[in-house]
Design an enzyme around this catalytic site. Structure first.
Site, PDB file in Angstrom:
ATOM      1  N   GLU A 141       4.340  21.159  -2.816  1.00  0.00           N
ATOM      2  CA  GLU A 141       4.540  20.282  -1.787  1.00  0.00           C
ATOM      3  C   GLU A 141       4.634  18.843  -2.369  1.00  0.00           C
ATOM      4  O   GLU A 141       4.180  18.624  -3.577  1.00  0.00           O
ATOM      5  CB  GLU A 141       3.156  20.001  -0.904  1.00  0.00           C
ATOM      6  CG  GLU A 141       2.673  21.654  -0.292  1.00  0.00           C
ATOM      7  CD  GLU A 141       1.250  21.559   0.198  1.00  0.00           C
ATOM      8  OE1 GLU A 141       0.747  20.347   0.699  1.00  0.00           O
ATOM      9  OE2 GLU A 141       0.732  22.414   0.494  1.00  0.00           O
ATOM     10  N   LYS A 143       3.224  14.973  -2.716  1.00  0.00           N
ATOM     11  CA  LYS A 143       1.988  14.344  -3.030  1.00  0.00           C
ATOM     12  C   LYS A 143       2.122  13.266  -2.276  1.00  0.00           C
ATOM     13  O   LYS A 143       2.801  12.127  -2.938  1.00  0.00           O
ATOM     14  CB  LYS A 143       1.493  14.000  -4.415  1.00  0.00           C
ATOM     15  CG  LYS A 143       0.289  13.614  -4.379  1.00  0.00           C
ATOM     16  CD  LYS A 143      -0.513  13.543  -5.764  1.00  0.00           C
ATOM     17  CE  LYS A 143      -2.068  13.346  -5.664  1.00  0.00           C
ATOM     18  NZ  LYS A 143      -2.270  12.078  -5.138  1.00  0.00           N
ATOM     19  N   ASP A 145       1.918   9.528  -0.687  1.00  0.00           N
ATOM     20  CA  ASP A 145       1.110   8.408  -1.038  1.00  0.00           C
ATOM     21  C   ASP A 145       0.644   7.486   0.016  1.00  0.00           C
ATOM     22  O   ASP A 145       1.029   6.672   0.447  1.00  0.00           O
ATOM     23  CB  ASP A 145       1.934   7.516  -1.824  1.00  0.00           C
ATOM     24  CG  ASP A 145       1.159   6.571  -2.779  1.00  0.00           C
ATOM     25  OD1 ASP A 145      -0.160   6.504  -2.870  1.00  0.00           O
ATOM     26  OD2 ASP A 145       1.788   5.471  -3.255  1.00  0.00           O
ATOM     27  N   TYR A 252       0.740  13.719   8.336  1.00  0.00           N
ATOM     28  CA  TYR A 252       1.284  14.932   7.758  1.00  0.00           C
ATOM     29  C   TYR A 252       0.133  15.861   7.378  1.00  0.00           C
ATOM     30  O   TYR A 252      -0.742  15.489   6.431  1.00  0.00           O
ATOM     31  CB  TYR A 252       2.159  14.867   6.649  1.00  0.00           C
ATOM     32  CG  TYR A 252       3.381  14.240   7.028  1.00  0.00           C
ATOM     33  CD1 TYR A 252       4.457  14.915   7.786  1.00  0.00           C
ATOM     34  CD2 TYR A 252       3.592  12.838   6.909  1.00  0.00           C
ATOM     35  CE1 TYR A 252       5.625  14.227   8.220  1.00  0.00           C
ATOM     36  CE2 TYR A 252       5.075  12.136   6.989  1.00  0.00           C
ATOM     37  CZ  TYR A 252       5.770  12.893   7.841  1.00  0.00           C
ATOM     38  OH  TYR A 252       7.191  12.516   8.371  1.00  0.00           O
ATOM     39  N   LYS A 348       2.125  14.124 -11.254  1.00  0.00           N
ATOM     40  CA  LYS A 348       2.271  12.686 -10.725  1.00  0.00           C
ATOM     41  C   LYS A 348       3.658  12.366 -11.392  1.00  0.00           C
ATOM     42  O   LYS A 348       4.091  12.554 -12.616  1.00  0.00           O
ATOM     43  CB  LYS A 348       1.304  11.746 -11.168  1.00  0.00           C
ATOM     44  CG  LYS A 348      -0.159  12.150 -10.786  1.00  0.00           C
ATOM     45  CD  LYS A 348      -0.279  11.734  -9.339  1.00  0.00           C
ATOM     46  CE  LYS A 348      -0.617  10.122  -9.401  1.00  0.00           C
ATOM     47  NZ  LYS A 348      -2.081   9.721  -9.419  1.00  0.00           N
ATOM     48  N   CYS A 445      17.885 -29.961 -16.575  1.00  0.00           N
ATOM     49  CA  CYS A 445      18.423 -28.558 -16.615  1.00  0.00           C
ATOM     50  C   CYS A 445      17.852 -28.255 -18.263  1.00  0.00           C
ATOM     51  O   CYS A 445      18.056 -29.006 -19.047  1.00  0.00           O
ATOM     52  CB  CYS A 445      19.990 -28.326 -16.746  1.00  0.00           C
ATOM     53  SG  CYS A 445      20.308 -26.772 -17.652  1.00  0.00           S
ATOM     54  N   CYS A 448      20.737 -27.964 -20.653  1.00  0.00           N
ATOM     55  CA  CYS A 448      21.785 -29.051 -21.125  1.00  0.00           C
ATOM     56  C   CYS A 448      21.555 -30.380 -20.616  1.00  0.00           C
ATOM     57  O   CYS A 448      21.947 -31.384 -21.113  1.00  0.00           O
ATOM     58  CB  CYS A 448      23.360 -28.802 -20.314  1.00  0.00           C
ATOM     59  SG  CYS A 448      23.117 -28.903 -18.702  1.00  0.00           S
ATOM     60  N   CYS A 463      21.426 -26.531 -11.590  1.00  0.00           N
ATOM     61  CA  CYS A 463      21.760 -27.690 -12.725  1.00  0.00           C
ATOM     62  C   CYS A 463      23.126 -28.195 -12.276  1.00  0.00           C
ATOM     63  O   CYS A 463      24.110 -27.456 -11.816  1.00  0.00           O
ATOM     64  CB  CYS A 463      22.089 -26.806 -13.984  1.00  0.00           C
ATOM     65  SG  CYS A 463      23.022 -27.424 -15.153  1.00  0.00           S
ATOM     66  N   CYS A 469      27.289 -27.275 -19.170  1.00  0.00           N
ATOM     67  CA  CYS A 469      26.006 -26.653 -19.303  1.00  0.00           C
ATOM     68  C   CYS A 469      26.489 -25.247 -19.890  1.00  0.00           C
ATOM     69  O   CYS A 469      27.148 -24.452 -19.637  1.00  0.00           O
ATOM     70  CB  CYS A 469      25.183 -26.325 -18.183  1.00  0.00           C
ATOM     71  SG  CYS A 469      23.778 -25.221 -18.294  1.00  0.00           S
TER      72      CYS A 469
HETATM   73  S1  IVH Z   1      -4.662  18.866  -1.433  1.00  0.00           S
HETATM   74  C1  IVH Z   1      -8.207  20.856  -2.121  1.00  0.00           C
HETATM   75  N1  IVH Z   1      -2.044  18.153  -0.636  1.00  0.00           N
HETATM   76  O1  IVH Z   1      -4.158  13.419  -3.053  1.00  0.00           O
HETATM   77  C2  IVH Z   1      -7.156  19.770  -2.382  1.00  0.00           C
HETATM   78  N2  IVH Z   1      -3.600  16.470  -1.396  1.00  0.00           N
HETATM   79  O2  IVH Z   1      -5.740  13.668  -5.676  1.00  0.00           O
HETATM   80  C3  IVH Z   1      -7.242  18.757  -1.550  1.00  0.00           C
HETATM   81  N3  IVH Z   1      -2.591  14.168  -1.468  1.00  0.00           N
HETATM   82  O3  IVH Z   1      -6.897  12.844  -1.411  1.00  0.00           O
HETATM   83  C4  IVH Z   1      -6.168  17.968  -1.548  1.00  0.00           C
HETATM   84  N4  IVH Z   1      -0.637  14.923  -0.803  1.00  0.00           N
HETATM   85  O4  IVH Z   1      -5.162  12.212  -0.276  1.00  0.00           O
HETATM   86  C5  IVH Z   1      -3.202  17.634  -1.092  1.00  0.00           C
HETATM   87  N5  IVH Z   1       0.225  17.594  -0.338  1.00  0.00           N
HETATM   88  C6  IVH Z   1      -1.032  17.348  -0.670  1.00  0.00           C
HETATM   89  C7  IVH Z   1      -1.274  16.041  -0.893  1.00  0.00           C
HETATM   90  C8  IVH Z   1      -2.673  15.460  -1.173  1.00  0.00           C
HETATM   91  C9  IVH Z   1      -1.340  13.778  -1.014  1.00  0.00           C
HETATM   92  C10 IVH Z   1      -3.808  13.219  -1.773  1.00  0.00           C
HETATM   93  C11 IVH Z   1      -4.796  13.408  -0.829  1.00  0.00           C
HETATM   94  C12 IVH Z   1      -6.147  13.827  -1.925  1.00  0.00           C
HETATM   95  C13 IVH Z   1      -5.439  13.201  -3.111  1.00  0.00           C
HETATM   96  C14 IVH Z   1      -5.993  14.091  -4.402  1.00  0.00           C
END
Ligand code: IVH
Length: 705
Positions: A141, A143, A145, A252, A348, A445, A448, A463, A469
């Protein structure tokens, strides 16, 4: 309408609005206009106003309504909210996969391949009962932010929303979460909802929404947010839910917490993580978009690469990807170490934002004399490279962001974009941090010694030395040699610097007297590269006029304007001698550009450079307009009223075919207004502006010319 029928109508309206919210905020596929949506909401509110006793907490009208709170009450999580272990390198992922495999093999959940090869990076495996070499099945999935939240539903109703906090105890943000239209207030769909369902996921702000919000912040004179994540965090932790409601947040889902049936038993309706997420989607949640089933570590790394390439194009920020063992039985067996599960890991991406110290602010002089502040930074690894400098754009920008020398600053480098300073970290501001004052640092400047000026109403200090220059001279040469200008291959910035500093080259024209012998004496210039460069310079003696115009580096004249000028005037001397009025006849040339061109050629020095170029044998080539010279080339006409024989479409077609343009509004640049019967305001405007007016016969004569 009797009460029963009215109540039925109210229930119908709620269902419709819920469905539209879902389509709009979850599926990203709206099916009604905003106005239609507002109409439904108004009908619902009207009925509820007449029957306040019919209002329920899950009505779509009740998303905002709660009064501001004094503080967020603590919430104890029924099931702990975990974090994830982080990985940065491929080896970490192989190691993770190995660990998972060996535990699963040991427990009999995964079978070893009978003839496994020992030197492969991972043992070859057969999934139980399968004849194919296999590995562990994962769900990969994004991650996100943003911020982790847990949403608790009881009897299908949203009863509580909480932040992650320390994982055990979070804060109650129910009133704020209710304002997110992507969060169902009541679980949708036909599937039987469990008695208790905790849905976990991330709240975030899409990049476009963030940019829009920041624009609004500026308009209101408020401080912009540093990034979408901070904006989301700031919006979610508002004591007044009305503020949260005005912020474009999305949710999400990527997991769950407690799930219980009516007897208080924990339950899991599906056997895999993927099936669980699909089940959550059925209740109306936006579920982890971009999720993908992957078997084995190599597939995970492929996913990482693919998503990494997609990252700049995604609508929201992600800081990596997450891999989760798909089988829930396997997850259970793998269990946890400390606060992170052993069945999942975050892979990451290199951070796009880092903090570092702002050591100083240097001032660079650009091609047009602009004094540009550049941040000198404590070297920092960000976006995959080590960054030591970052652009600060201009003085106002520094003031607006309140950046001071000595500050700890957030540096951002996303994709191939030039690194920039996002904001200072105010908590870490040292007492002796210095405010930057461009005019104090550069009263003249720095290159120059010429006077500098910042014209009233402009944000750039310049300038005034022009080509006196050396910095401007170098930049001008560099620009002239660039691909879109004279395209002189092999004339790099280092060489330009030596040629200018050594006093050998003052203007563009001097390039044409450079010899192979002389060039080969410069550092890192072999005979061969010197010969190539002399040839490249010679080949640039007959450039298309547009390229030469562009190469001269006239302010506001980019390559497109240069082409328009070349087509309109045909020769360099015609452009040089054109009056401002004549320049204004060129399509797309406005007063600022026209004045800038006039100013450039009014300067004796610039005319001398052109003469010297001609003496050096530079002969710009006239460029014909694209389809040969046509009767109306470069002219804009406005049609108004009804013509006796030509329809509007036919007249337009014929004007276009003759190289002209048809515009809907009259301005000083309009060449002719063609007026038929019943002509209205456009005719009046033409008379006011003194624009030539024709009838149909006049137009036909023009077209025949
Ligand atoms: S699973 C048991 N899935 O990452 C695992 N976390 O570093 C629980 N996060 O606090 C988290 N996308 O805020 C999971 N697809 C994703 C995620 C995700 C972002 C964040 C979440 C969590 C942090 C952990």
């Amino acid at each position: 309408m009797n009460d029963t029928a009215l109540h039925q109508q109210l229930l119908g309206l709620r269902e419709q609005i819920r469905a539209h919210n879902h389509r709009y905020y979850v599926l990203d596929d709206p099916s009604v206009s905003d106005a239609e949506y507002d109409g439904l909401m108004q009908q619902l509110q009207a009925i509820e106003q007449a029957h306040p006793d019919w209002i329920t907490q899950d009505s779509p009208s009740q998303r905002v309504g709660a009064a501001p709170v004094g503080h967020f009450a603590p919430v104890h999580h029924a099931v702990r909210m975990l974090s994830l272990g982080n990985a940065f390198q491929d080896q970490d992922i192989y190691a993770f996969d190995q660990r998972v495999q060996s535990i699963l093999i040991e427990s009999g959940l995964l079978a070893r391949q009978p003839t496994g090869e020992s030197d492969s990076p991972q043992p070859d495996l057969f999934a139980p009962g399968s004849a194919q070499p296999a590995g562990v099945d994962y769900l990969a999935e994004y991650k996100f932010d943003g911020l982790a939240v847990s949403l608790r539903y009881q009897h299908g109703q949203l009863v509580q929303a909480a932040t992650r906090g320390d994982g055990t105890e979070g804060e109650d943000i129910t009133a704020n979460i209710r304002t997110l239209r992507s969060v169902p207030l009541r679980l949708h769909g036909d599937a039987q909802a469990p008695e208790i369902l905790e849905v976990r996921g991330e709240v975030l702000m899409a990049r476009a929404d963030f940019a829009h919000l920041n624009q609004q912040q500026l308009v209101r004179g408020e401080k912009p947010f540093v990034n979408p994540r901070n904006a989301a965090a700031g919006s979610l932790r508002q004591l007044d839910p009305r503020v949260t409601a005005s912020r474009p947040l999305r949710f999400y889902a990527y997991g769950w917490g407690q799930i219980q049936d009516g007897t208080g038993q924990n339950m899991l309706p599906h056997a895999t993580h993927a099936a669980m997420l699909d089940w959550l989607a059925g209740f109306g949640f936006a579920v982890s978009p971009g999720r993908q089933a992957c078997r084995g570590a190599a597939a995970l790394l492929d996913f990482y690469q693919t998503v990494g390439a997609l990252r700049p194009t995604l609508p929201f920020d992600i800081d990596g990807v997450v891999y989760k063992v798909d089988s829930l039985q396997a997850q259970d067996l793998l269990g946890f170490v400390a606060r992170a599960p052993r069945f999942a890991i975050a892979h990451k991406f290199p951070a796009q934002e880092e903090t570092t110290r702002l050591l100083g602010i240097d001032v660079q002089v650009g091609r047009t004399g602009a004094l540009t502040p550049v941040a000198r930074l404590q070297p920092v690894f960000v976006g995959g490279v080590t960054v030591t400098n970052a652009t600060l754009h201009n003085e106002d920008e520094i003031r607006r962001k309140d950046i001071r020398i000595g500050d700890t600053v957030v540096v951002r480098r996303a994709g191939d974009v030039i690194p920039e300073i996002v904001a200072p970290v105010l908590q870490h501001r040292p007492a002796d941090a210095q405010v930057f004052d461009l005019l104090a640092v550069c009263p003249v400047c720095p290159e120059c010694g010429s006077a500098v000026e910042r014209p009233e109403g402009e944000i750039i200090t310049r300038c005034t030395g022009g080509l006196f220059c050396p910095a401007q001279r170098k930049q001008t040469l560099w620009h002239a040699a660039s691909r879109k200008a004279l395209d002189i291959d092999g004339l790099g910035d280092k060489l330009i610097e030596q040629l200018v500093d050594g006093g050998r080259v003052h203007t563009l024209a001097d390039l044409y007297s450079l010899t192979e012998l002389e060039l080969s004496t410069y550092p890192r210039m072999g005979r061969k590269s010197a010969a190539n460069l002399v040839q490249a310079i010679a080949a640039s003696r007959q450039p298309p006029l547009s390229r030469l115009l562009y190469a001269l580096g006239i302010r506001h004249v980019g390559d497109t304007t240069a082409r328009d000028l070349a087509r309109h005037f045909g020769t360099l001397s015609a452009v040089m001698d054109a009056s401002e009025d004549a320049l204004l006849q060129v399509p797309e040339v406005g007063p600022v550009v026209a004045a800038s061109i006039r100013r450039f050629f009014a300067e004796a020095h610039n005319r001398e450079v052109v003469t010297a170029l001609q003496e050096a044998g530079v002969q710009p080539q006239t460029e014909a307009p694209p389809q040969g010279l046509k009767a109306l080339a470069g002219k804009t006409l406005v049609l108004t009223g009804t013509l006796p024989t030509l329809s509007r479409d036919e007249a337009t077609r014929r004007v276009l075919a003759a190289g002209g343009k048809v515009s809907g509004s009259v301005s000083r640049k309009t060449a002719w207004v063609v007026a038929g019967s019943d002509a209205g305001s456009k005719l009046t405007k033409a008379q006011e502006l003194g624009v030539a007016i024709l009838d149909e016969a006049g137009l036909l004569k023009l077209l025949d010319a």
